[in-house]
Design a protein around this motif. Structure first.
Motif, short mmCIF file in Angstrom:
data_model
loop_
_atom_site.label_atom_id
_atom_site.label_comp_id
_atom_site.label_asym_id
_atom_site.label_seq_id
_atom_site.Cartn_x
_atom_site.Cartn_y
_atom_site.Cartn_z
N GLY A 106 -10.46 0.18 9.29
CA GLY A 106 -9.32 -1.02 10.45
C GLY A 106 -9.64 -2.53 10.71
O GLY A 106 -11.44 -2.99 10.49
N GLY A 107 -9.30 -2.80 11.11
CA GLY A 107 -9.09 -4.44 11.65
C GLY A 107 -9.70 -4.83 13.27
O GLY A 107 -9.44 -4.00 13.90
N ASP A 108 -10.76 -5.82 13.36
CA ASP A 108 -11.06 -5.99 14.70
C ASP A 108 -10.07 -6.79 15.37
O ASP A 108 -9.26 -7.16 15.05
CB ASP A 108 -12.37 -6.49 14.67
CG ASP A 108 -12.54 -7.57 13.57
OD1 ASP A 108 -11.33 -8.29 13.32
OD2 ASP A 108 -13.43 -8.58 13.46
N ASN A 109 -10.77 -7.54 16.30
CA ASN A 109 -9.64 -8.13 17.38
C ASN A 109 -9.38 -9.96 16.77
O ASN A 109 -8.39 -10.71 17.09
CB ASN A 109 -9.92 -8.39 18.58
CG ASN A 109 -11.12 -9.26 18.49
OD1 ASN A 109 -11.68 -9.47 17.31
ND2 ASN A 109 -11.56 -9.90 19.73
N GLY B 54 -7.50 2.98 7.66
CA GLY B 54 -6.92 2.82 6.24
C GLY B 54 -5.15 2.38 6.21
O GLY B 54 -4.49 2.93 4.80
N MET B 55 -4.92 0.97 7.06
CA MET B 55 -4.15 0.81 6.55
C MET B 55 -4.18 -0.45 5.04
O MET B 55 -5.11 -0.60 4.79
CB MET B 55 -4.28 -0.74 7.60
CG MET B 55 -3.74 -0.34 9.43
SD MET B 55 -1.76 1.13 8.90
CE MET B 55 -0.73 -0.22 9.87
N PHE B 56 -3.46 -1.44 4.44
CA PHE B 56 -3.02 -1.29 3.41
C PHE B 56 -3.01 -3.13 3.67
O PHE B 56 -2.40 -3.47 4.43
CB PHE B 56 -2.99 -1.55 2.52
CG PHE B 56 -2.91 -0.22 1.91
CD1 PHE B 56 -4.11 0.39 0.49
CD2 PHE B 56 -2.74 1.03 1.94
CE1 PHE B 56 -4.75 0.75 0.28
CE2 PHE B 56 -3.35 2.71 0.98
CZ PHE B 56 -4.63 2.32 0.43
N PRO C 96 -0.66 4.71 5.00
CA PRO C 96 -1.46 4.24 5.08
C PRO C 96 -2.96 5.72 4.79
O PRO C 96 -1.94 6.36 4.84
CB PRO C 96 -1.53 4.48 6.83
CG PRO C 96 -0.29 4.34 7.19
CD PRO C 96 -0.03 4.38 6.30
N LEU C 97 -3.51 5.25 4.25
CA LEU C 97 -4.69 6.09 4.34
C LEU C 97 -4.53 7.24 5.18
O LEU C 97 -4.82 6.88 6.18
CB LEU C 97 -6.21 6.00 3.29
CG LEU C 97 -5.78 4.81 2.45
CD1 LEU C 97 -7.44 4.04 1.97
CD2 LEU C 97 -5.48 5.49 0.67
N GLY C 98 -5.45 8.40 4.37
CA GLY C 98 -5.71 9.93 5.30
C GLY C 98 -7.26 9.63 5.86
O GLY C 98 -8.09 8.99 5.02
N ARG D 71 -4.22 -12.03 10.05
CA ARG D 71 -3.67 -11.09 11.21
C ARG D 71 -3.00 -10.33 11.26
O ARG D 71 -2.75 -9.74 12.15
CB ARG D 71 -2.87 -13.18 11.31
CG ARG D 71 -2.57 -14.32 11.63
CD ARG D 71 -3.11 -14.05 13.26
NE ARG D 71 -3.95 -15.15 13.00
CZ ARG D 71 -4.05 -16.50 13.32
NH1 ARG D 71 -2.62 -16.74 13.42
NH2 ARG D 71 -4.91 -17.28 13.08
N ALA D 72 -2.69 -9.91 10.11
CA ALA D 72 -1.36 -8.84 9.95
C ALA D 72 -1.57 -7.37 10.45
O ALA D 72 -1.36 -6.79 10.67
CB ALA D 72 -0.43 -8.54 8.78
N LEU D 73 -3.29 -7.26 10.20
CA LEU D 73 -4.05 -6.22 10.06
C LEU D 73 -5.10 -6.69 11.94
O LEU D 73 -6.16 -5.26 11.57
CB LEU D 73 -5.22 -5.88 9.30
CG LEU D 73 -4.43 -5.56 7.75
CD1 LEU D 73 -5.04 -5.94 6.37
CD2 LEU D 73 -3.91 -4.11 7.99
#
Lengths: 693, 317, 382
Positions: free
Chosen positions: C101-104, C88-90, C3-5, C80-82
């Motif tokens: 980031g990702g929401d619910n 920062g996640m790819f 993940p990105l800083g 789904r995965a996020l």
């Protein structure tokens, strides 16, 4: 810091320069200004707006705001340099040693604080006086400024007092600590003439009584003559001439001073034989000041290569008399002015406008906020009758609340009359509001407004505003024709044709007023109502605009109703005069008849109140008590009875019971007064002109 | 003076009647009634059954008749029953109003003095650094509605992410007893948004007064700067903001609704959402009356206060 | 992929906004260069506060325009995965990071924030403009004539103002209301006013020159009529401009804003009508509407422009409030208020979902307020 004694002059200003620093850079407001005020002396500072006279006063007070700064010279008060004083030292000085009075009395008083508190504050701060002692002192001082019922005054809020009373309170506040120097900045400009006379009288007496030195700032030469011992004429940030009243008035040594005197209507002036001579050109803006003499470009004695080279210092020209003119010794100051063209007196024609027993009543709510409720009737006009002929100038004279503006509104159709007739060439328009008047009638009765800064819509260009008038009056058949006519109108009022594209904010006050005149004359009117058309303009511009108005009127043989409170200008230009007071016409007649006895008592007081800047004129001093009653609540009987000095001469309290009838004295001279013929005959002239020395 | 207040009161009653009539007709719109019918009985009612049920309940009578009936009941204290809570409306509203009252009290205690202080400090020296920074702060708070500041505060002060966890992110416990821990965030969230507006009004008013001629008079009388501000400027400068503070109330109601939902504090705002969301006609009507009454009463107080503070008007009448 | 800083997230996000930065630099640069010829707008560049405000507002305007270029993901697409993953996640397929980031539901928070600006930009300025039209058209005669007309209109305005905004929205912006005739009727009335406004505006000025008047009136009537029919959904050859939802919100926002504008215009009119140039217009026989539209209105523009900026900000907040209560907007939309509402439920666990739209609203409104402040300051300097 206690008050200290000092033998020398109270105030010594030496080579003072003050600048304002704005984003556009440094703007010098006062340059190389010097003057000395001796103890007990009253010094007048005279000049047109923007000449820096008020800045000098604020400089003395060291209160120039964030942007203002003293950039050179010194101001010594009783020998101590004010520029070097700390904030705390200045605070001790302000109010106790130097006090100031300004133009707007209402604005100068704290609206949420009782007058007593505001007065008592001064000795409590400066002398640590107890509240009780301060109250006693306040009572004393209020009495000494000749206000009735001092105790009630101290308990009042400022808004409960009239303008004249407020200014007396401001004066009282300035006197609370018996200052050594009193600075008065146009203290009477916001007041009516007869009220002004009372204040001037008071200031003079108090100055003598307390031995206070005064710095009196005014644009009115006549007022300065009445109040001061010496004066200093300022022009564009510089003192141009300084000396005693007699020296400067009678042996002036500067072309600007001379120009000023020639452009104000003095008793001898006459619109046909001795017209006013305006100073040509315009006042230079601070950043457009010329090289050398600031007055150079407007001066008739200007000499290329001499007057526009280098700094010009003050030259001594007599006993404590100085002038900032290189050529003062070369100019023949006694030579009579080159009178332009003497005009023929125009012959009045047929009656154009006839007003017959006109009444205008308004119904107003008793108080604005709690609207509704009881209604009161304001009798703005009571049985006004007049006749005005073609090419004639009829002056309507009166102070605030006399109903002159209401009369104008009825004539123009902005209001309709309650009763009576207004005949415009036998066509009754009294009850016809402007919306129902046909184009011809609308164009026939036009108006020139008082305030030049308000008379033009700031959002439209000059050309468009004039063309719109032509469109409305159906002048010209095509847009091109109207455009041409608009340019001709600009020529008529002596403005360059480029002005058509300008916005009002790019014009000076005098230029705006010229546009206002062009607009009024655009449709070839029969009657023009001019509501104090020059009173808001500077003295030197006034003459030019007045002359322009007269010229156009003469050319077009228009009837003019000239509304004014300034009797000097009325005497100068009117053919006939009508004096109004609280809605009534109290006197009417030809100019000569009205300005010579017998007078109506009000006319007499009015004549005495108007300051005249001429040392050879002697005036009888008649100071009226109190203020003008409110038109909402007029006195019973004769409207003037509350202030009339002849009231006791009429037996049986007739004045309080009955409105006097209009009496004809001699041919066309009418007076609304109960006084016996014999008393009227005994009246002496108010203004006497001595023979020239 | 008395006449003025009587007239003012008359206008107030008229306004209240007009507003309740509007609310009444809006909640009694045909689709709303149909929804009500289905909720009260079962969701699969036919159109005909709905019509019959509405007839039985008297909903088909003319609107004005029903409004008059409702108004009559309301005046005699009968506020009807809530369909959502199955209790008399008067009981519910009183209870919830009390909770909101507590919230409002603390909001006012925090908001008004700090807003006035910021405004006066900024306005007394117009253009100074102090003025610029305080003004920018005030502008920033007016740009922060409750649902923004609430979220931001919760993240900063009570989420695990930041880890401060100074205050509780829920005020549901505060309904039983107010503590610094559970009540700070809702009060702060509400106070911040309203504060900026009052502060800016105060600043403008103060700055205007400070340039007035009579302040110069006072200065040239030798009055010290502190006395000028306290004795001469303050009273004149507070006349305008006073009106504003009072007129803030209707605005605060929106804030109350947001904050109470955000922090799960079951007061009047929460009740309003429940009533509207569940098509609870009687409850919604009563809530509206309360809301409108609060607005109108504050307007009246603001008028009276204005007259009281401003001697220019007071003595004239 | 790692993940990105925080720093990388920041630089990547700044990089995504490239088209916005370019536009911003171009506009601000050009304006600053020609500020001497741009009257009030130009003078804005003399006030740091005003410039900051303008930059913030422009930033969001440009973001709305270039949203498709700025946002790396579709705002509605779910990964789904996020789901609820921190910033920062790819995303493995596209190789792009979920910057905020990702929401619910596994949607990209950053892209939703960027697209959310479109909803606000589409409604807030236009709704404010309409509110001004309505407020001006009614405020001018109320202030000019006074009397019964004024009393009546003022009473109505105060009526709307005394109505708690939130209650009004709960009553007006509901699915049930949409099935009644109320929103369309209100739209039909409210949207008619601008057309009337322009017709009167032109008529009273140019009735003395009929040929020119018709040249101006014809396009107004044609274009105005075309837009009008679209707006009230009566005739839609160019497609539906506003669905029932949006229309409903739009009308309600115009409705609650107009009374305030009305009061401002009324007050300004009462002040300006005492000026001599108004009297001068009366003495040459001008009609009341000419005086209102051409003598009074142009001189009220300063305060009105300032208020318009503030009002757009207020409308933005109002739209957020509506979204926050889930009123009117469709549940899928990336509307800022709506997103905050969804995100706040899990605020203490996954705060990244609610924070970006919250800060977006705040910066936009702050920009508008600063802009208004700068304009006010500069317009007072004359």
């Amino acid at each position: 810091m206690a008050k200290w004694d000092y033998d020398g002059p109270i105030l010594e200003i030496e080579n003072l320069s003050i600048s304002f620093f704005t984003r556009a850079g440094e703007i010098p407001a006062v340059m190389d200004f010097s003057c000395i005020v001796q103890p007990g002396e009253a010094m007048g500072l005279v000049g047109e707006s923007g000449c820096g006279k008020s800045t000098v006063a604020l400089g003395v007070m060291q209160d120039l705001g964030k942007n203002g700064k003293i950039v050179g010279g010194s101001i010594k008060f009783k020998g101590r340099d004010l520029n070097a004083m700390t904030v705390a030292e200045l605070r001790d000085l302000r109010g106790s040693e130097i006090a100031m009075i300004y133009q707007e009395p209402m604005a100068s008083l704290n609206p949420a604080m009782k007058i007593g508190r505001q007065l008592m504050e001064v000795p409590m701060i400066h002398e640590g006086m107890s509240e009780g002692d301060a109250y006693k002192l306040a009572l004393e001082v209020v009495e000494s400024v000749r206000l009735p019922d001092p105790e009630r005054m101290l308990k009042s809020f400022p808004h409960q007092l009239s303008g004249g009373q407020q200014q007396r309170i401001v004066i009282a506040m300035a006197l609370m600590s018996k200052p050594s120097l009193l600075i008065l900045d146009e203290p009477t400009t916001a007041l009516d003439v007869t009220v002004e006379a009372g204040i001037v009288d008071l200031v003079k007496d108090l100055g003598e009584k307390f031995g206070t030195s005064m710095l009196f700032i005014s644009h009115n030469l006549g007022l300065v003559m009445d109040t001061c011992d010496r004066l200093c004429v300022m022009y564009s940030g510089e003192a141009v001439e300084t000396g005693s009243i007699a020296e400067v008035f009678d042996r002036m040594q500067h072309p600007y001073t001379q120009g000023l005197f020639r452009s104000i209507p003095l008793p001898g002036a006459d619109k046909n034989a001795r017209p006013l001579i305006a100073i040509p050109g315009n006042f230079p803006l601070p950043h457009e000041r010329p090289e050398g003499c600031n007055f150079g470009p407007r001066c008739t004695y200007f000499e290329e290569g001499r007057c526009n080279k280098g700094e010009i210092p003050m030259f001594p020209a007599g006993d404590r008399h100085e002038t900032r003119c290189l050529k003062f010794q070369e100019i023949d100051w006694t030579a009579p002015p080159d009178v332009a063209v003497k005009a023929e007196k125009t012959q009045a024609g047929d009656v154009i406008l006839k007003v017959d027993t006109l009444k205008k009543y308004y119904e107003v709510a008793a108080s604005a906020l709690f609207g509704g409720g009881e209604k009161r009737v304001v009798k703005a006009n009571e049985t006004v009758s007049l006749e005005a002929r073609e090419a004639e100038t009829l002056a309507i004279v009166g102070e605030s609340g006399c109903g002159k503006s209401t009369l104008a509104k009825v004539l123009l159709g902005l209001e309709t009359a309650t009763e009576g007739h207004v005949l415009l060439e036998n066509n009754d328009i009294a009850m016809t509001p402007i919306e129902r008047r046909d184009t011809r009638t609308v164009a026939d009765v036009q108006m020139v407004f008082q305030n030049p800064f308000d008379t033009l819509n700031p959002s439209h260009s000059i050309g468009n505003q004039i063309i719109r008038v032509l469109e409305k009056f159906k002048v010209g058949n095509s847009q091109a024709e109207r455009e041409e006519k608009m340019l001709e109108l600009l020529d008529l009022v002596k403005l360059p044709r480029e002005f058509a594209r300008r916005m009002p904010r790019q014009l000076s006050g005098g230029q705006k007023q010229r546009i206002g005149i062009a607009r009024a004359f655009a449709g070839g009117p029969k009657v023009v109502v001019a509501d104090e058309p020059v009173s808001a303009l500077d003295v030197s511009v006034q003459a030019a605009v007045t002359e322009l108005l007269m010229d156009i009127q003469r050319e077009s043989r228009t009837t003019m109703l000239f509304i004014s409170h300034d009797l000097s200008i009325v005497r100068y230009l009117a053919d006939r005069v009508m004096v109004m007071y609280l809605g009534h016409v109290v006197e009417m007649g030809s100019t000569d008849q009205v300005f010579a006895p017998p007078y109506h008592p009000y006319t007499e007081a009015l004549l005495s109140a108007v300051p005249i800047a001429d040392t050879s004129v002697e005036k009888k001093r008649i100071v009226l008590d109190g203020d003008i009653p409110s038109a909402m609540n007029p006195p019973s009987g004769c409207p003037f009875q509350t202030r009339c000095r002849f009231k006791s001469e009429v037996p049986g309290g007739l004045c309080e019971r009955e409105v006097p009838p209009m009496r004809t004295l001699t041919d066309g001279h009418q007076v609304k007064c109960h006084l016996e013929q014999e008393i009227l005959d005994r009246m002496e002239p108010v203004i006497k002109v001595h023979a020239a020395e | 003076m008395l006449g003025f207040f009587l007239r003012r009161f008359g206008v107030m009653v008229l306004t209240a009647m007009c507003l309740t009539l509007i609310v009444f007709s809006l909640v009694n719109l045909q689709p709303n009634l149909e929804k009500l019918a289905k909720e009260q009985n079962n969701m699969r009612m036919t159109d005909q059954q709905v019509t019959i049920w509405l007839q039985e309940e008297g909903f088909d009578r003319p609107l004005l008749t029903r409004y008059a009936e409702w108004a009559g009941n309301f005046v005699t204290g009968d506020l009807g029953d809530s369909t959502r809570f199955r209790k008399p409306v008067s009981e519910i509203v009183g209870e919830r109003l009390y909770l909101t009252g507590k919230l409002m009290f603390w909001v006012m205690v925090v908001m008004v003095p700090s807003a006035l202080l910021v405004g006066v400090l900024a306005g007394m020296r117009e253009g100074s650094f102090q003025d610029r920074s305080l003004s920018t702060f005030a502008i920033a708070t007016t740009a922060t509605p409750e649902y923004v500041s609430g979220v931001v505060f919760t993240v900063i002060f009570s989420s695990k992410l930041v880890g401060l966890q100074w205050f509780s992110g829920s005020a549901s416990k505060a309904m039983d007893g107010i503590t610094f821990y559970n009540f700070t965030l809702p009060v702060m969230t509400m106070a911040i948004y309203g504060m900026g507006y009052i502060a800016r009004m105060t600043r403008a008013s103060m700055a205007e007064v400070m340039t007035a001629q009579y302040i110069r008079t006072a200065r040239l009388k030798g009055v010290s700067f502190r006395s000028i501000v306290v004795k001469h400027a303050l009273r004149n400068a507070l006349i305008a903001p006073f009106t504003v503070i009072m007129l803030q109330f209707p605005w605060l109601l929106t804030g109350v609704v947001i904050v109470e939902n955000l922090f799960n504090y079951k007061g009047f705002g929460w009740l309003l959402v429940e009533a509207a969301g569940n098509n609870d006609i009687e409850l919604l009507l009563s809530c509206s009356v309360v809301a409108v009454a609060v607005v109108l009463i504050t307007q009246l107080i603001s008028d009276i206060g204005y007259v009281y503070l401003n001697p220019r008007i007071r003595v004239k009448s | 992929m790692e993940p990105l800083g925080s720093f990388q997230i920041l630089t990547t996000a700044v990089g995504h906004f490239l088209p916005v930065w370019i536009g911003l630099v171009l506009i601000m640069g050009a304006s600053a260069l020609f500020k001497r010829n741009l009257s009030l707008y130009g003078r804005l560049f003399d006030s740091p506060v005003g410039m900051i405000g303008l930059a913030l507002v422009l930033f969001w305007v440009l973001t709305a325009i270039f949203a498709d270029m700025v946002a790396p993901f579709d705002p509605l697409e779910q990964y789904r995965a996020l789901k609820n993953k921190p910033p920062g996640m790819f995303e493995t397929e596209t190789g792009q990071a979920f910057l905020f980031g990702g929401d619910n539901l596994g949607r990209d928070v950053f892209s939703r924030m960027v697209h959310g600006s479109q909803t606000v930009m589409a409604i807030a300025p236009v709704a404010t403009l309409f509110a001004f039209m309505v407020g001006i058209t009614l405020g001018l005669p109320a202030g000019y004539y006074g009397g019964i007309f004024d009393t009546g209109l003022s009473f109505l305005a105060n009526l709307v103002l005394a109505f708690p905004v939130i209650l009004l929205f709960y009553l007006l912006v509901t699915p049930e209301i949409r099935s009644t005739a109320i929103p369309t009727t209100m739209a039909a009335v409210l949207f008619l006013i601008p057309i009337i406004f322009f017709i009167v505006f032109i008529y009273c000025r140019f009735s003395t020159r009929p040929d020119l008047m018709w040249k101006l009136l014809t396009p107004v009537i044609l274009i105005g009529g075309f837009c009008y029919l679209h707006l009230i959904n009566a005739w839609n050859p160019a497609g539906v401009w506003m669905d029932g939802n949006t229309l409903n919100i739009f009308v309600s926002v115009v409705f609650v804003n107009s009374p305030t504008v009305f009061r401002i215009v009324r007050g300004l009119t009462m002040d300006i009508k005492t000026r001599d140039y108004v009297a001068a217009a009366q003495t040459r026989g001008e009609g009341p509407w000419y005086i209102m539209m051409w003598e009074i209105l142009p001189n009220a523009r300063g305060p009105l422009i300032v208020d318009a900026c503030l009002r757009i900000g207020y409308t933005t907040i109002l739209l957020g409030t509506l979204g926050f209560f889930g009123l009117g907007v469709s549940p899928e939309s990336s509307d800022w208020g709506m997103t905050i509402n969804e995100g706040r439920k899990l605020l203490r666990l996954f705060p990244w979902a609610a924070l970006p739209p919250a800060l977006a609203i705040m910066t936009l409104v702050l920009g508008l307020n600063l802009l208004a402040d700068g304009l006010r300051e500069q317009s007072l300097k004359d």
